[in-house]
Motif scaffolding. Structure first.
Motif, mmCIF file in Angstrom:
data_model
loop_
_atom_site.group_PDB
_atom_site.id
_atom_site.type_symbol
_atom_site.label_atom_id
_atom_site.label_comp_id
_atom_site.label_asym_id
_atom_site.label_seq_id
_atom_site.Cartn_x
_atom_site.Cartn_y
_atom_site.Cartn_z
ATOM 1 N N HIS A 1 2.598 -4.586 -3.188
ATOM 2 C CA HIS A 1 1.571 -4.073 -4.071
ATOM 3 C C HIS A 1 1.528 -2.663 -4.079
ATOM 4 N N LEU B 1 -6.695 -5.093 -3.330
ATOM 5 C CA LEU B 1 -5.932 -5.393 -2.379
ATOM 6 C C LEU B 1 -5.263 -4.405 -1.312
ATOM 7 N N ALA C 1 -2.380 -1.462 -2.038
ATOM 8 C CA ALA C 1 -2.378 -1.755 -3.589
ATOM 9 C C ALA C 1 -2.215 -0.164 -4.129
ATOM 10 N N THR D 1 1.594 -0.729 -11.019
ATOM 11 C CA THR D 1 1.643 -1.689 -12.326
ATOM 12 C C THR D 1 2.408 -1.125 -13.161
ATOM 13 N N PHE E 1 0.472 -9.893 3.038
ATOM 14 C CA PHE E 1 0.336 -8.688 2.290
ATOM 15 C C PHE E 1 1.280 -7.460 2.648
#
Length: 402
Positions: free
Chosen positions: A32, A187, A190, A36, A8
């Motif tokens: 991450h 996550l 994130a 988005t 990660f």
């Protein structure tokens, strides 16, 4: 089969040193921290590649960033609302940048609102290990009495409603808060996570989105990005729903072999493939995992190998994450089918004959219990799983001629 390990990034409690010592041959990672819908820049990709390539003392790790998991698909794209066209354009640019960096396999999912869903992140096993668990009664209690979703009760029969109501009444405030956190868990590192109010808002926007409509939105998305991936020599692979059943009144479109086949046929290009996750799909008793590997193997671009123990034979039921060779999925048969697919690819001269896989999730054992790593991603539990899978592969390869 190409052995990889999910990492990660710098915030991961399992270091690149640990990954190298585990014997993995490549890394699965993502950016991450990038919101988005935004572009993954060439510089950000290069930085993550550099982080993978070096151990903490600066020595070369011998590892490369081989698989992206995940290049996320925005809620706007899934709903075809707001800035969804801009997000698709950004997705294409990210694919271009990943291709220039030499990364070919791109995993993503199309689960509405929430990613994987569990009610327990540290369920205690009899031997002292812990694992993740999905308890249907707890989930119904969350849905009906914590989230207070309108019409939630209609999704559960009378007996389950009664169990959930009694379970909720027996919880103290700390357990109720913990359950809510577990269900919406995100996550590490994130860029976004959801509050309960934000979950309610997102759910309301899916009120008129049926399974068929959500599937069409996925097909529309792939019709835009799969030709770009094909031109660039990339392989897109959709991860299944987890759990592979409708939750919170939301539709599911990647839970069964029929779901996968419909999307593959609708956008019929080699770049449009699947991530075969034996843990996610294995939570449904009607999913034949070895058979799916045999029948869909031509489009399997990435494998997640983990196991679950189902606590009933119901399509929607409780389960916990078992040891890699335990649980209800015949992992030996799945690996054998994967090796047979690789042999077919070599005979056909395909460049992608070595399918990347990772030991997905794992139980927390030994020093994992104090490490406080990402739930589901312990160091030693995954190392144990990888070692077991290596043994299966080593036993089967001579027989198959892999």
């Amino acid at each position: 089969m190409h052995q990889t390990w999910r990492w990660f990034g710098p915030k991961d409690r399992v270091s690149i040193d640990d990954v190298a010592q585990a014997g993995a041959r490549g890394v699965v990672s993502a950016l991450h921290h990038v919101p988005t819908g935004a572009v993954w820049t060439a510089d950000a990709i290069a930085q993550r590649q550099a982080e993978v390539a070096r151990m903490t003392d600066g020595r070369p790790s011998g590892l490369g960033w081989d698989v992206v998991e995940s290049l996320p698909v925005s809620e706007d794209i899934k709903k075809q609302k707001g800035a969804w066209r801009d997000h698709i354009a950004a997705y294409k640019v990210s694919l271009e940048n990943l291709a220039r960096a030499g990364i070919e396999v791109i995993c993503y999912n199309f689960m509405p609102v929430l990613d994987w869903t569990r009610t327990d992140l540290g369920f205690a096993m009899p031997n002292g290990a812990t694992c993740m668990r999905f308890d249907l009664v707890d989930f119904a209690a969350f849905d009906m009495h914590i989230l207070n979703r309108p019409q939630a009760a209609a999704d559960y029969d009378a007996a389950l409603q009664d169990q959930a109501t009694r379970r909720f009444a027996a919880m103290d405030d700390a357990r109720r808060q913990q359950l809510a956190r577990n269900v919406v868990f995100g996550l590490p590192g994130a860029a976004e996570s959801f509050s309960l109010e934000q979950v309610r808002d997102h759910l309301a926007e899916y009120d008129n989105i049926t399974e068929n409509r959500l599937r069409q939105h996925l097909i529309d998305f792939l019709s835009e990005v799969a030709p770009v991936a094909q031109r660039l020599g990339l392989r897109l692979c959709c991860h299944p729903d987890d759990p592979p059943v409708p939750l919170l009144g939301l539709p599911r479109v990647m839970s069964t072999e029929a779901h996968y086949r419909a999307v593959i046929q609708a956008v019929d290009t080699p770049a449009n493939g699947i991530t075969l996750c034996t843990g996610s799909l294995g939570a449904r008793p009607d999913n034949d995992l070895p058979g799916m590997m045999q029948r869909l193997g031509d489009r399997v671009h990435f494998l997640h190998l983990r196991n679950v123990h189902r606590e009933s034979d119901d399509i929607r039921g409780s389960f916990y994450e078992a040891e890699h060779l335990g649980g209800h999925t015949d992992m030996v048969a799945v690996v054998e089918a994967a090796l047979q697919e690789e042999a077919r690819r070599r005979a056909a001269g395909r460049a992608d004959c070595n399918i990347p896989f990772r030991p997905d999730h794992g139980q927390d054992i030994l020093d994992d219990l104090g490490r406080q790593a990402q739930p589901g991603y312990p160091a030693i539990g995954r190392l144990k799983g990888l070692a077991e899978l290596r043994g299966v592969i080593a036993a089967l390869e001579p027989r198959i001629g892999a």
